[in-house]
Scaffold this motif. Structure first.
Motif, PDB file in Angstrom:
ATOM      1  N   ASN A   1      -8.245  17.558   3.357  1.00  0.00           N
ATOM      2  CA  ASN A   1      -9.106  16.850   4.308  1.00  0.00           C
ATOM      3  C   ASN A   1      -9.463  15.438   3.877  1.00  0.00           C
ATOM      4  O   ASN A   1     -10.444  14.858   4.351  1.00  0.00           O
ATOM      5  CB  ASN A   1     -10.393  17.645   4.532  1.00  0.00           C
ATOM      6  N   ILE A   2      -8.675  14.854   2.953  1.00  0.00           N
ATOM      7  CA  ILE A   2      -8.947  13.491   2.488  1.00  0.00           C
ATOM      8  C   ILE A   2      -7.668  12.659   2.509  1.00  0.00           C
ATOM      9  O   ILE A   2      -6.565  13.166   2.329  1.00  0.00           O
ATOM     10  CB  ILE A   2      -9.554  13.473   1.061  1.00  0.00           C
ATOM     11  N   LEU A   3      -7.853  11.359   2.732  1.00  0.00           N
ATOM     12  CA  LEU A   3      -6.743  10.406   2.749  1.00  0.00           C
ATOM     13  C   LEU A   3      -6.976   9.369   1.651  1.00  0.00           C
ATOM     14  O   LEU A   3      -7.992   8.663   1.663  1.00  0.00           O
ATOM     15  CB  LEU A   3      -6.657   9.718   4.110  1.00  0.00           C
ATOM     16  N   PHE A   4      -6.039   9.303   0.729  1.00  0.00           N
ATOM     17  CA  PHE A   4      -6.072   8.320  -0.359  1.00  0.00           C
ATOM     18  C   PHE A   4      -5.178   7.157   0.016  1.00  0.00           C
ATOM     19  O   PHE A   4      -4.007   7.352   0.352  1.00  0.00           O
ATOM     20  CB  PHE A   4      -5.571   8.986  -1.642  1.00  0.00           C
ATOM     21  N   VAL A   5      -5.724   5.944  -0.027  1.00  0.00           N
ATOM     22  CA  VAL A   5      -4.943   4.731   0.238  1.00  0.00           C
ATOM     23  C   VAL A   5      -5.083   3.813  -0.959  1.00  0.00           C
ATOM     24  O   VAL A   5      -6.195   3.413  -1.329  1.00  0.00           O
ATOM     25  CB  VAL A   5      -5.409   4.009   1.520  1.00  0.00           C
ATOM     26  N   LYS A   6      -3.962   3.508  -1.572  1.00  0.00           N
ATOM     27  CA  LYS A   6      -3.929   2.648  -2.759  1.00  0.00           C
ATOM     28  C   LYS A   6      -3.311   1.309  -2.371  1.00  0.00           C
ATOM     29  O   LYS A   6      -2.161   1.249  -1.945  1.00  0.00           O
ATOM     30  CB  LYS A   6      -3.137   3.343  -3.870  1.00  0.00           C
TER      31      LYS A   6
ATOM     32  N   TRP B   1       0.822  -1.206   0.000  1.00  0.00           N
ATOM     33  CA  TRP B   1       0.000   0.000   0.000  1.00  0.00           C
ATOM     34  C   TRP B   1       0.858   1.259   0.000  1.00  0.00           C
ATOM     35  O   TRP B   1       1.997   1.241   0.422  1.00  0.00           O
ATOM     36  CB  TRP B   1      -0.971   0.038   1.182  1.00  0.00           C
ATOM     37  N   MET B   2       0.277   2.334  -0.502  1.00  0.00           N
ATOM     38  CA  MET B   2       0.846   3.666  -0.343  1.00  0.00           C
ATOM     39  C   MET B   2      -0.319   4.611  -0.084  1.00  0.00           C
ATOM     40  O   MET B   2      -1.476   4.295  -0.385  1.00  0.00           O
ATOM     41  CB  MET B   2       1.669   4.098  -1.553  1.00  0.00           C
TER      42      MET B   2
ATOM     43  N   ILE C   1      -5.727   5.017  10.962  1.00  0.00           N
ATOM     44  CA  ILE C   1      -6.805   4.790   9.995  1.00  0.00           C
ATOM     45  C   ILE C   1      -6.439   3.664   9.037  1.00  0.00           C
ATOM     46  O   ILE C   1      -7.234   2.755   8.769  1.00  0.00           O
ATOM     47  CB  ILE C   1      -7.104   6.086   9.207  1.00  0.00           C
ATOM     48  N   ILE C   2      -5.212   3.702   8.520  1.00  0.00           N
ATOM     49  CA  ILE C   2      -4.790   2.708   7.528  1.00  0.00           C
ATOM     50  C   ILE C   2      -4.705   1.313   8.134  1.00  0.00           C
ATOM     51  O   ILE C   2      -5.098   0.320   7.512  1.00  0.00           O
ATOM     52  CB  ILE C   2      -3.449   3.136   6.901  1.00  0.00           C
ATOM     53  N   ARG C   3      -4.213   1.219   9.347  1.00  0.00           N
ATOM     54  CA  ARG C   3      -4.108  -0.092   9.999  1.00  0.00           C
ATOM     55  C   ARG C   3      -5.472  -0.760  10.170  1.00  0.00           C
ATOM     56  O   ARG C   3      -5.568  -1.993  10.229  1.00  0.00           O
ATOM     57  CB  ARG C   3      -3.433   0.049  11.361  1.00  0.00           C
ATOM     58  N   ASN C   4      -6.515   0.021  10.252  1.00  0.00           N
ATOM     59  CA  ASN C   4      -7.851  -0.523  10.483  1.00  0.00           C
ATOM     60  C   ASN C   4      -8.656  -0.723   9.203  1.00  0.00           C
ATOM     61  O   ASN C   4      -9.838  -1.079   9.273  1.00  0.00           O
ATOM     62  CB  ASN C   4      -8.616   0.379  11.448  1.00  0.00           C
TER      63      ASN C   4
ATOM     64  N   THR D   1      -2.463  14.097  12.300  1.00  0.00           N
ATOM     65  CA  THR D   1      -1.056  13.774  12.527  1.00  0.00           C
ATOM     66  C   THR D   1      -0.688  12.498  11.782  1.00  0.00           C
ATOM     67  O   THR D   1      -1.559  11.752  11.308  1.00  0.00           O
ATOM     68  CB  THR D   1      -0.784  13.573  14.023  1.00  0.00           C
ATOM     69  N   LYS D   2       0.599  12.223  11.706  1.00  0.00           N
ATOM     70  CA  LYS D   2       1.054  10.976  11.081  1.00  0.00           C
ATOM     71  C   LYS D   2       0.474   9.777  11.816  1.00  0.00           C
ATOM     72  O   LYS D   2       0.093   8.779  11.196  1.00  0.00           O
ATOM     73  CB  LYS D   2       2.577  10.925  11.079  1.00  0.00           C
ATOM     74  N   GLU D   3       0.419   9.859  13.136  1.00  0.00           N
ATOM     75  CA  GLU D   3      -0.129   8.758  13.937  1.00  0.00           C
ATOM     76  C   GLU D   3      -1.613   8.547  13.626  1.00  0.00           C
ATOM     77  O   GLU D   3      -2.077   7.401  13.549  1.00  0.00           O
ATOM     78  CB  GLU D   3       0.074   9.034  15.431  1.00  0.00           C
ATOM     79  N   ASP D   4      -2.361   9.632  13.469  1.00  0.00           N
ATOM     80  CA  ASP D   4      -3.777   9.532  13.105  1.00  0.00           C
ATOM     81  C   ASP D   4      -3.946   8.794  11.783  1.00  0.00           C
ATOM     82  O   ASP D   4      -4.793   7.908  11.643  1.00  0.00           O
ATOM     83  CB  ASP D   4      -4.401  10.928  12.966  1.00  0.00           C
ATOM     84  N   LEU D   5      -3.131   9.174  10.810  1.00  0.00           N
ATOM     85  CA  LEU D   5      -3.246   8.583   9.473  1.00  0.00           C
ATOM     86  C   LEU D   5      -2.904   7.103   9.488  1.00  0.00           C
ATOM     87  O   LEU D   5      -3.596   6.274   8.869  1.00  0.00           O
ATOM     88  CB  LEU D   5      -2.344   9.337   8.495  1.00  0.00           C
ATOM     89  N   LEU D   6      -1.835   6.739  10.187  1.00  0.00           N
ATOM     90  CA  LEU D   6      -1.444   5.333  10.262  1.00  0.00           C
ATOM     91  C   LEU D   6      -2.493   4.505  10.995  1.00  0.00           C
ATOM     92  O   LEU D   6      -2.749   3.348  10.636  1.00  0.00           O
ATOM     93  CB  LEU D   6      -0.085   5.194  10.947  1.00  0.00           C
TER      94      LEU D   6
END
Length: 301
Positions: A219-224, A212-213, A292-295, A285-290
């Protein structure tokens, strides 16, 4: 545009319905040969006329992808063949000429024309109601009578924000850290975009892991999500993932490559992805984003 391409456009408008409604109120609409999958405030648009290119991915008014007003050639998200040394510039029938369209209640499918390169690309797109992700299936078919050595290459063009992914083998010669602002922290390579005056083009090549990247913009997070490959299977001269900064920082390319293979005559290979576009709000924050991705359920069909 040639006469063959024009015929494709006429057929598409005549035979394909303007609206196809799936279960749970998600739809596929067609406006001026652009097909939009939507569910709630999520919309995902693909142009049949412009090479089956993804021209919009948005949540409400928040757009992820750059448009042709930023660059008339390199915009949106597209699919190429890799390595670049063998398949550049991209073949027009794959990258920017009209695709034939089929749709049903659940899925949008587009197929390229075939020219003397003897490669046919089929692209399939659908929305998962369960998690509002976009499923993408790219199929490469070798229609020639010769073995072709190639790999899938996915390119998404966005405005500068915060891009990141889990880095793979740190000492592999694939790794070429060509962007000075990147850094690695706790196994994640971070790329905070910093625009500079007269900014030159810059590119980073890297190994990766976990498949993933991500890119955080406003205000949006793109996860590919994509198939994780080994460094030894990366196409020559490429990274498993790459970042490219266009001159003057006009846009960023988020690139991922598939496994480099020998494709026999009349054989096909598929490259599946899963895309998320998550409304997060500003100032994460970076921690917030990670977190979200982990879940997320990043498993690909």
């Amino acid at each position: 545009m040639n006469s063959k391409a024009t015929k494709y456009i006429v057929l598409l408008v005549f035979w394909v319905p303007a609206i196809a409604k799936g279960h749970n109120n998600h739809t596929i609409r067609c406006t001026e040969n652009v097909y939009t999958l939507s569910l709630g405030d999520l919309s995902f648009s693909v142009s049949a006329e412009a090479g089956g290119r993804i021209v919009s991915f948005r949540r409400g008014e928040s757009e992820l992808l750059t448009t042709d007003t930023v660059n008339p050639v390199y915009y949106g998200a597209t699919f190429w063949l890799s390595p670049q040394a063998n398949y550049w510039p991209p073949c027009p029938v794959i990258d920017n000429l009209p695709y034939e369209v089929r749709i049903d209640e659940e899925k949008l499918s587009m197929t390229s024309q075939i020219d003397n390169t003897n490669i046919c690309i089929t692209k399939e797109f659908s929305i998962s109601v369960a998690d509002t992700s976009i499923y993408i299936n790219y199929k490469i078919k070798n229609t020639s009578d010769e073995i072709r050595k190639l790999a899938p290459w996915d390119v998404s063009r966005v405005s500068g924000g915060l891009s990141f992914f889990p880095v793979g083998e740190k000492d592999d010669p694939i790794n070429k850290p060509g962007i000075p602002t990147t850094y690695i922290e706790n196994g994640i390579l971070w790329f905070p975009f910093v625009k500079e005056e007269n900014m030159p083009a810059q590119k980073l090549f890297s190994t990766a892991k976990e498949g993933w990247m991500a890119h955080y913009y406003k205000n949006i997070l793109f996860v590919k999500c994509f198939p994780d490959i080994q460094a030894k299977d990366t196409p020559p001269g490429q990274g498993e993932v790459e970042f490219f900064i266009a001159p003057n920082g006009k846009y960023i390319e988020l690139e991922n490559h598939g496994k480099y293979i020998s494709l026999a005559p009349n054989q096909s290979v598929e490259y599946n992805q899963k895309w998320f576009l998550i409304p997060t709000g500003y100032g994460k924050t970076k921690e917030d984003l990670l977190f979200i991705i982990r879940n997320l359920n990043k498993e690909i069909k």
